[in-house]
Scaffold this active site. Sequence first.
Site, PDB file in Angstrom:
ATOM      1  N   ARG A  54      33.237  41.622  47.897  1.00 44.21           N
ATOM      2  CA  ARG A  54      34.502  42.317  48.133  1.00 44.21           C
ATOM      3  C   ARG A  54      34.280  43.764  48.561  1.00 44.21           C
ATOM      4  O   ARG A  54      35.116  44.343  49.248  1.00 44.21           O
ATOM      5  CB  ARG A  54      35.371  42.242  46.889  1.00 44.21           C
ATOM      6  CG  ARG A  54      35.845  40.822  46.580  1.00 44.21           C
ATOM      7  CD  ARG A  54      36.517  40.724  45.237  1.00 44.21           C
ATOM      8  NE  ARG A  54      37.821  41.353  45.223  1.00 44.21           N
ATOM      9  CZ  ARG A  54      38.975  40.728  45.513  1.00 44.21           C
ATOM     10  NH1 ARG A  54      38.975  39.447  45.847  1.00 44.21           N
ATOM     11  NH2 ARG A  54      40.107  41.372  45.451  1.00 44.21           N
ATOM     12  N   GLU A 172      45.998  36.731  47.879  1.00 43.65           N
ATOM     13  CA  GLU A 172      46.127  37.932  47.060  1.00 43.65           C
ATOM     14  C   GLU A 172      47.137  38.918  47.629  1.00 43.65           C
ATOM     15  O   GLU A 172      47.387  38.958  48.842  1.00 43.65           O
ATOM     16  CB  GLU A 172      44.776  38.638  46.938  1.00 43.65           C
ATOM     17  CG  GLU A 172      43.739  37.867  46.144  1.00 43.65           C
ATOM     18  CD  GLU A 172      42.448  38.646  45.988  1.00 43.65           C
ATOM     19  OE1 GLU A 172      42.503  39.823  45.558  1.00 43.65           O
ATOM     20  OE2 GLU A 172      41.381  38.091  46.295  1.00 43.65           O
TER      21      GLU A 172
END
Length: 229
Positions: A54, A172
């Site tokens: 990430r 998300e």
Amino acid sequence: MNNWARPPERALIMHFTHITNMPAILASGRLIADSSVAALLVTNVGATDIKAARRQRRVSCPPFGMVADYVPFYFAQRSPMMYRIACEHRDQAADRYPGGDDPLVYLVSSVDRVHDAGLAWAASDGNCAASLTRFTRSLHDLAELVDWPLMGEEIWKNLPDDRDRVRRRMAEFLVHREFPLDLVTGYVVRTPSRKEELRQVLRSAGAPRAYVDVRPSWYYGYAPGEVSK
């Protein structure tokens, strides 16, 4: 609290953290992006490999930056990430967070609360670490971007005719840099004992009236060595 019964622009968003992290979170009055929060965490439940990915994955729409520069929220409970945490606890996996999902607290808000507050955000159509995942900053795009029926399904595993379900279930809502706690509508825990534990933390932080609900259906709750039936 069912997203499939809400319009996308008012969808619930859910961030979870270990209950031992709550005093520091409440003291700061905010959630902080993954790239800055590590030193403040008492218990880090995230996998090192995923967090590293990430930090390298770019968000392709404003306000840009890396995925780790955002506070992450899911659109659905019982995420694949929580499943991984529960299974690693069940299997007593080495070199992983060992505590399972029982101590995790959901902080619940909604898309419209973040948008109306004027915070910078982006949404994804799936796992943000995956290269084919798409992003948007437009409320109008949410209806088509996110697989809302899948958000409402209890079983989200990949199927022979659809091998992308797990990635899509991990869609998300990302809030840039930080998320103020005054946008939280409530907290969810797994058991009554966890509710009382969290209430004590909230009282100590000067938030005795915060809404806390017990929702075991939002968790897996596997015990160490449990055998699936």
